[in-house]
Enzyme design. Sequence first.
Site, PDB file in Angstrom:
ATOM      1  CG  HIS A 198      -2.245  -0.637   0.944  1.00 43.26           C
ATOM      2  ND1 HIS A 198      -2.409  -1.992   0.937  1.00 43.26           N
ATOM      3  CD2 HIS A 198      -3.452  -0.106   0.650  1.00 43.26           C
ATOM      4  CE1 HIS A 198      -3.676  -2.266   0.655  1.00 43.26           C
ATOM      5  NE2 HIS A 198      -4.328  -1.141   0.472  1.00 43.26           N
ATOM      6  CE  LYS A 240      -7.436 -10.302  11.496  1.00 44.51           C
ATOM      7  NZ  LYS A 240      -7.353  -9.668  12.807  1.00 44.51           N
TER       8      LYS A 240
END
Lengths: 287, 185
Positions: free
Chosen positions: B39, B104
């Site tokens: 990222h 999650k």
Amino acid sequence: MATPTRISASEITEKVSHLCMDANFNLNEDVLDALRDSYEEEGSPVAKEVFAELLENAKIARECQMPMCQDTGVAVVFVEIGENIEIVGGRLYDAINEGVREGYKKGFLRKSMVKDPLNRINTGDNTPAIIHTEFTSENYLKITFMAKGGGCENMSRLAMLTPADGKAGVINFVVETVKIARANPCPPIIVGVGIGGTFDYAALLAKKSLLRPLGTKHADPDTADLEKEMLERINNSGIGAQGLGGWITAMAVHVERYPCHIASLPVAVNIECHAHRVKTVVLGNFQ
Amino acid sequence: MSNLIHLRTPLTDNDVVNLRIGDRVLVSGIIYTARDAAHKRLVELIDAGKELPFDILDQIIYYVGPSPARPGRPIGSCGPTTSYRMDVYTPKLLAKGLKATIGKGNRSEAVIEALKQHKAIYFAATGGAAALLANAVKKAEIVAYEDLGAEAIMRLEVEDFPVVVANDIYGNDLFREGVAKYERK
């Protein structure tokens, strides 16, 4: 002095290697039972589906001999060694680390240890293990391996409360810790609580409390009541499986207590995820 | 009550307008993996006005760092990692046309706002259901940043990959609403 019972370092390595794989592939029956009970009891359909997935996941991991979770953890090893045990052909800690090295390689387990907490270079073999040793008067060597995931370990907390904070203060701190953690430690969780000792010892008590099989009651009735009260308060939070809302946030709370200083009330909360991977081997002369 | 919906990537606006929090979705097609380190690199490219190593328009990014694959298998165990660590990067990727993320745990207010603005979805996969999720992966190949090891960007071909809608395009948050519903005071 009795003749020492000899255990070879290579046998220790071999057993530890096996424990690493066994723990990551085969979820213990007590955890499966807790997941099955949770599936039955849960009122939220979304959370119920999570329990169904976790049971199916455990089945696939066992059948395919693959890790139930990709985070195959830090190798935490508890050693109980009889005073009459002699390790031959190597040193105990070296033998354990060699076992971890071998098990994580052979089992295609993820290597998650870095050499230095600030420089962050992976050691490449998941060593060193975190080893806790206790001497006993028994004539055996007992090795308990725990694969401890990073997500849940990160949500653990410790407080040095005052004696005046008492039981209510301890319960509030435990419940608050779970609420701050929310979805992050992969609920349904198991909550290990260490009360007393010193700063460091409380944390060890919390971790050791996780080794007690799920579904068993604490031998001390007062502690058993405390566990029950904490569990109820935690499950009133509504966090639920994966934090998506539900009745079961924790499957169990385990508490251990120990003497402490007149001025102190240490409390440590070690959070464990549902992938509770613990396996034990006993070596030597025993009945 | 939650519905069971089948979706195929790339996702369309039509796909996402019908999704509501709590819906169970089975995703098929291509999804891309990326976690912390990948990222950081993707957003550095965006900030520098450079091209990304794959076209993210209408695609899904899955936050995962798998365990090593056994010989003969496409991937090792591959459950989701915790999403909040990616929160700082996600709005910039959504602005580039990313249509959904899978991870999650709950997202930040800024991400929830960006999901609304760009009509994108956040799906939750079950943390720790890593062997089950690996079974839904049919093919895996590295597309960028091989030097990052388990954190490299992979292109996964998935079939009926099970997720639940945690944040929809209307600003709803299953983490907030689900917990409020089951909380006992």
